[in-house]
Scaffold this motif. Structure first.
Motif, PDB file in Angstrom:
ATOM      1  N   SER A  73       2.569   2.069   7.364  1.00 40.36           N
ATOM      2  CA  SER A  73       1.527   2.485   6.426  1.00 40.36           C
ATOM      3  C   SER A  73       1.333   3.988   6.539  1.00 40.36           C
ATOM      4  CB  SER A  73       0.210   1.764   6.739  1.00 40.36           C
ATOM      5  OG  SER A  73       0.354   0.372   6.570  1.00 40.36           O
ATOM      6  N   LEU A  74       1.461   4.685   5.429  1.00 43.04           N
ATOM      7  CA  LEU A  74       1.412   6.141   5.398  1.00 43.04           C
ATOM      8  C   LEU A  74       0.120   6.619   4.762  1.00 43.04           C
ATOM      9  CD1 LEU A  74       5.063   6.730   4.153  1.00 43.04           C
ATOM     10  CD2 LEU A  74       4.240   6.743   6.526  1.00 43.04           C
ATOM     11  N   PRO A  75      -0.338   7.820   5.080  1.00 44.16           N
ATOM     12  CA  PRO A  75      -1.501   8.365   4.389  1.00 44.16           C
ATOM     13  C   PRO A  75      -1.280   8.400   2.887  1.00 44.16           C
ATOM     14  CG  PRO A  75      -0.943   9.697   6.307  1.00 44.16           C
ATOM     15  CD  PRO A  75       0.192   8.726   6.111  1.00 44.16           C
ATOM     16  N   GLY A  76      -2.324   8.059   2.143  1.00 43.50           N
ATOM     17  CA  GLY A  76      -2.214   8.082   0.691  1.00 43.50           C
ATOM     18  C   GLY A  76      -2.795   6.842   0.053  1.00 43.50           C
ATOM     19  N   PRO A  77      -2.641   6.708  -1.272  1.00 40.62           N
ATOM     20  CA  PRO A  77      -3.213   5.573  -1.989  1.00 40.62           C
ATOM     21  C   PRO A  77      -2.597   4.248  -1.551  1.00 40.62           C
ATOM     22  CG  PRO A  77      -2.550   7.326  -3.495  1.00 40.62           C
ATOM     23  CD  PRO A  77      -1.970   7.663  -2.164  1.00 40.62           C
ATOM     24  N   ALA A  78      -3.397   3.202  -1.639  1.00 37.50           N
ATOM     25  CA  ALA A  78      -2.946   1.851  -1.325  1.00 37.50           C
ATOM     26  C   ALA A  78      -3.725   0.870  -2.187  1.00 37.50           C
ATOM     27  CB  ALA A  78      -3.148   1.541   0.157  1.00 37.50           C
ATOM     28  N   THR A  79      -3.192  -0.323  -2.304  1.00 36.02           N
ATOM     29  CA  THR A  79      -3.911  -1.396  -2.987  1.00 36.02           C
ATOM     30  C   THR A  79      -4.071  -2.560  -2.023  1.00 36.02           C
ATOM     31  OG1 THR A  79      -1.857  -2.340  -3.886  1.00 36.02           O
ATOM     32  CG2 THR A  79      -3.051  -0.765  -5.270  1.00 36.02           C
ATOM     33  N   VAL A  80      -5.180  -3.266  -2.181  1.00 34.38           N
ATOM     34  CA  VAL A  80      -5.458  -4.458  -1.375  1.00 34.38           C
ATOM     35  C   VAL A  80      -5.684  -5.618  -2.333  1.00 34.38           C
ATOM     36  CG1 VAL A  80      -6.873  -5.471   0.448  1.00 34.38           C
ATOM     37  CG2 VAL A  80      -6.601  -2.984   0.328  1.00 34.38           C
ATOM     38  N   ILE A  98      -1.952  -5.574   1.935  1.00 35.82           N
ATOM     39  CA  ILE A  98      -2.073  -4.145   1.681  1.00 35.82           C
ATOM     40  C   ILE A  98      -0.709  -3.621   1.272  1.00 35.82           C
ATOM     41  CG2 ILE A  98      -2.650  -1.889   2.653  1.00 35.82           C
ATOM     42  CD1 ILE A  98      -4.499  -3.299   4.613  1.00 35.82           C
ATOM     43  N   LYS A  99      -0.653  -2.953   0.109  1.00 33.36           N
ATOM     44  CA  LYS A  99       0.608  -2.420  -0.398  1.00 33.36           C
ATOM     45  C   LYS A  99       0.474  -0.944  -0.715  1.00 33.36           C
ATOM     46  CE  LYS A  99       2.708  -6.524  -2.517  1.00 33.36           C
ATOM     47  NZ  LYS A  99       3.309  -7.080  -3.753  1.00 33.36           N
ATOM     48  N   GLN A 100       1.595  -0.251  -0.638  1.00 35.77           N
ATOM     49  CA  GLN A 100       1.731   1.105  -1.140  1.00 35.77           C
ATOM     50  C   GLN A 100       2.958   1.122  -2.035  1.00 35.77           C
ATOM     51  OE1 GLN A 100       1.527   3.244   2.777  1.00 35.77           O
ATOM     52  NE2 GLN A 100      -0.197   4.313   1.817  1.00 35.77           N
ATOM     53  N   GLY A 101       2.718   1.272  -3.325  1.00 39.51           N
ATOM     54  CA  GLY A 101       3.814   1.139  -4.277  1.00 39.51           C
ATOM     55  C   GLY A 101       4.351  -0.283  -4.240  1.00 39.51           C
ATOM     56  N   ASP A 102       5.670  -0.405  -4.127  1.00 40.48           N
ATOM     57  CA  ASP A 102       6.292  -1.726  -4.061  1.00 40.48           C
ATOM     58  C   ASP A 102       6.424  -2.246  -2.634  1.00 40.48           C
ATOM     59  OD1 ASP A 102       6.636  -1.772  -6.827  1.00 40.48           O
ATOM     60  OD2 ASP A 102       8.589  -0.761  -6.708  1.00 40.48           O
ATOM     61  N   HIS A 103       5.928  -1.489  -1.661  1.00 40.99           N
ATOM     62  CA  HIS A 103       6.118  -1.851  -0.258  1.00 40.99           C
ATOM     63  C   HIS A 103       4.865  -2.528   0.302  1.00 40.99           C
ATOM     64  CE1 HIS A 103       9.828   0.478  -0.121  1.00 40.99           C
ATOM     65  NE2 HIS A 103       9.181   1.479  -0.702  1.00 40.99           N
ATOM     66  N   GLU A 104       5.025  -3.758   0.756  1.00 39.49           N
ATOM     67  CA  GLU A 104       3.914  -4.423   1.435  1.00 39.49           C
ATOM     68  C   GLU A 104       3.853  -3.902   2.860  1.00 39.49           C
ATOM     69  OE1 GLU A 104       1.854  -8.800   1.971  1.00 39.49           O
ATOM     70  OE2 GLU A 104       4.018  -8.712   1.599  1.00 39.49           O
ATOM     71  N   ARG A 105       2.674  -3.441   3.249  1.00 41.81           N
ATOM     72  CA  ARG A 105       2.492  -2.852   4.577  1.00 41.81           C
ATOM     73  C   ARG A 105       1.957  -3.866   5.586  1.00 41.81           C
ATOM     74  NH1 ARG A 105       5.823   1.241   3.625  1.00 41.81           N
ATOM     75  NH2 ARG A 105       4.961   2.942   2.388  1.00 41.81           N
ATOM     76  N   VAL A 106       0.950  -4.623   5.170  1.00 40.76           N
ATOM     77  CA  VAL A 106       0.269  -5.536   6.088  1.00 40.76           C
ATOM     78  C   VAL A 106      -0.063  -6.821   5.350  1.00 40.76           C
ATOM     79  CG1 VAL A 106      -1.649  -5.820   7.710  1.00 40.76           C
ATOM     80  CG2 VAL A 106      -0.793  -3.525   7.208  1.00 40.76           C
ATOM     81  N   ARG A 107       0.112  -7.943   6.011  1.00 44.64           N
ATOM     82  CA  ARG A 107      -0.327  -9.242   5.487  1.00 44.64           C
ATOM     83  C   ARG A 107      -1.311  -9.839   6.487  1.00 44.64           C
ATOM     84  NH1 ARG A 107       2.012 -13.381   2.142  1.00 44.64           N
ATOM     85  NH2 ARG A 107       3.121 -11.635   1.140  1.00 44.64           N
TER      86      ARG A 107
END
Length: 278
Positions: A73-80, A98-107
């Motif tokens: 997970s990188l600094p910047g916008p994310a969606t939950v 939690i996603k950033q762009g097309d990449h899911e970061r955390v489930r």
């Protein structure tokens, strides 16, 4: 922005057009290395689920939260995005991604309840005791950490973390080898702890691997936290330990005690050792 509201600002959310979706901003100040601190991500997911499950069933407090960290997970916008899995009379369960762009970061899969009024004066049974360490003013503040660590961990500027003196030898090139980290924690300006802050607290101490003389980053693969009671105002006491380091994996158990000597949170995480933060 003052420090009092900084944690709440970091986990603030706004609704998307999708009724189960939220927008968030992962602030650079909550980094460890190049990645956002796992405990903050758990608190962010917890905030989203608290909003949804709290409104739907009155179950707004996390009691069990399990997070799998799928990518950095990188600094910047994310969606939950959240999904309600079950609504019951005493507990409800949900999932958050939690996603950033097309990449899911955390489930995250979590169970929530209403802890208000549930916390009794004393637990029915307790078989552990708070960490035995000097008071906060006699412990080692994060401002005394090596400059290289402060540069890599700016989140330390957003919490008041003080390590027990016997747990800082690793920073001086003399790790104790006891496989334990202990310290005090509070948010600046005495922002009172709550269940979401406990999700952050279990991930705030340096990794126990440093006390074993193992340098480098210890990325979390999975972290499960149990919230046992609403915390009282004041300092939290933290203790992390491990029982096994093998095949470059380490489990890390955490306990969080509040100012009344009550065990209010427990966690276990699995970390991967020997990996550069790149």
């Amino acid at each position: 922005m003052n420090h009092t509201a900084e944690f709440d600002q970091a986990i603030s959310l706004s609704r998307t057009e999708d009724p189960s979706g939220y927008r968030a901003d992962l602030g650079d100040g909550w980094r460890f290395g190049t990645s956002i601190l796992g405990g903050l991500l758990m608190a962010l997911a917890g905030r989203a689920l608290s909003e949804d499950l709290g409104k739907a069933s009155g179950h707004g407090d996390p009691v069990s939260v399990s997070a799998h960290f799928l990518s950095r997970s990188l600094p910047g916008p994310a969606t939950v995005r959240t999904e309600t899995l079950r609504q019951g009379r005493t507990v409800s369960s949900g999932m958050a991604s939690i996603k950033q762009g097309d990449h899911e970061r955390v489930r995250v899969v979590a169970t929530f309840a209403d802890l208000a009024g549930k916390t009794t004066a004393k637990p029915a049974w307790a078989f552990s005791a708070p960490p035995n360490m000097p008071p906060p003013e006699k412990c080692v503040g994060s401002e005394m950490a090596p400059p290289s660590l402060l540069k890599e961990a700016p989140f330390l500027d957003r919490v008041d973390l003080r390590l027990a003196p016997e747990c800082v030898g690793w920073a001086l090139g003399a790790p104790s080898g006891q496989a334990t980290m202990q310290g005090w924690l509070r948010l600046p300006d005495d922002r009172a702890p709550d269940p979401l802050m406990l999700l952050l607290a279990v991930d705030c101490l340096p990794p126990v691997s440093l006390d074993l003389g193992i340098p480098g980053w210890a990325p979390t693969l999975e972290l499960t936290t149990h919230i046992r009671a609403l915390p009282a105002p004041g300092w939290l006491r933290l203790r992390h330990s491990t029982t096994l380091v093998d095949n470059d994996f380490m489990e890390e158990d955490a306990e969080v005690w509040d100012s009344t000597d009550r065990l209010v949170a427990q966690s276990r995480q699995l970390t991967r050792l020997g990996r550069p933060d790149s």
